[in-house]
Structure formats: C-alpha cells, structure tokens
Scaffold this active site. Structure first.
Site, mmCIF file in Angstrom:
data_model
loop_
_atom_site.group_PDB
_atom_site.id
_atom_site.type_symbol
_atom_site.label_atom_id
_atom_site.label_comp_id
_atom_site.label_asym_id
_atom_site.label_seq_id
_atom_site.Cartn_x
_atom_site.Cartn_y
_atom_site.Cartn_z
ATOM 1 C CB CYS A 1 56.296 -69.368 36.623
ATOM 2 S SG CYS A 1 56.360 -71.081 36.040
ATOM 3 C CB CYS B 1 56.829 -69.705 32.870
ATOM 4 S SG CYS B 1 55.501 -70.877 33.199
#
Length: 75
Positions: free
Chosen positions: A29, A32
């Site tokens: 991700c 993230c």
C-alpha cells in the site's frame, strides 16, 4: 485496527510505526508506506532503519510465499 489499539498499542510508538511500515510494505500500500515512513523518520528513525523494515518485510513475504507453496503441494 481499533482506534484504542492505535492510541495505546502497548509498545513504543516508534516500534509500533516500524511494525506498521512492515505490514504496509507486505500489503504493497503506497499511501500507507509513505505515511508510516514519514512517521518513523519524524520519530527519529534513520533511513537505514526504514530500509531494514523493507528487508524484513521482503523476507517475511518470501517465507509466507514458500510456506503457502509447500502447503498447497501437500493437499
């Protein structure tokens, strides 16, 4: 994760962010990863520590992949 776990994870905040960075790397991700990388550096971690997180995540992912490959071959 529940907000209470994030607010008080039971470990040092930097360690928690390093754990989160590893999980984000395994999950691939990008948003993230950027967020947690920013946090660990803001909390005093070195670039080398960030690189170590990615190395550890890569090893964990490779081990998980090998385990799943082995497990599927035994079915």
């Amino acid at each position: 994760l529940r907000m209470t776990a994030i607010a008080n994870p039971g470990v040092d905040k930097l360690d928690f962010e390093l754990f989160c960075l590893r999980v984000s790397a395994i999950g691939a991700c990008g948003m993230c990863i950027e967020s947690h990388e920013h946090e660990v550096i803001a909390k005093g971690a070195s670039r080398e520590a960030v690189q170590d997180c990615f190395r550890i995540a890569a090893i964990l992912q490779a081990l998980a992949d090998k385990f799943l490959q082995w497990h599927r071959s035994t079915l």
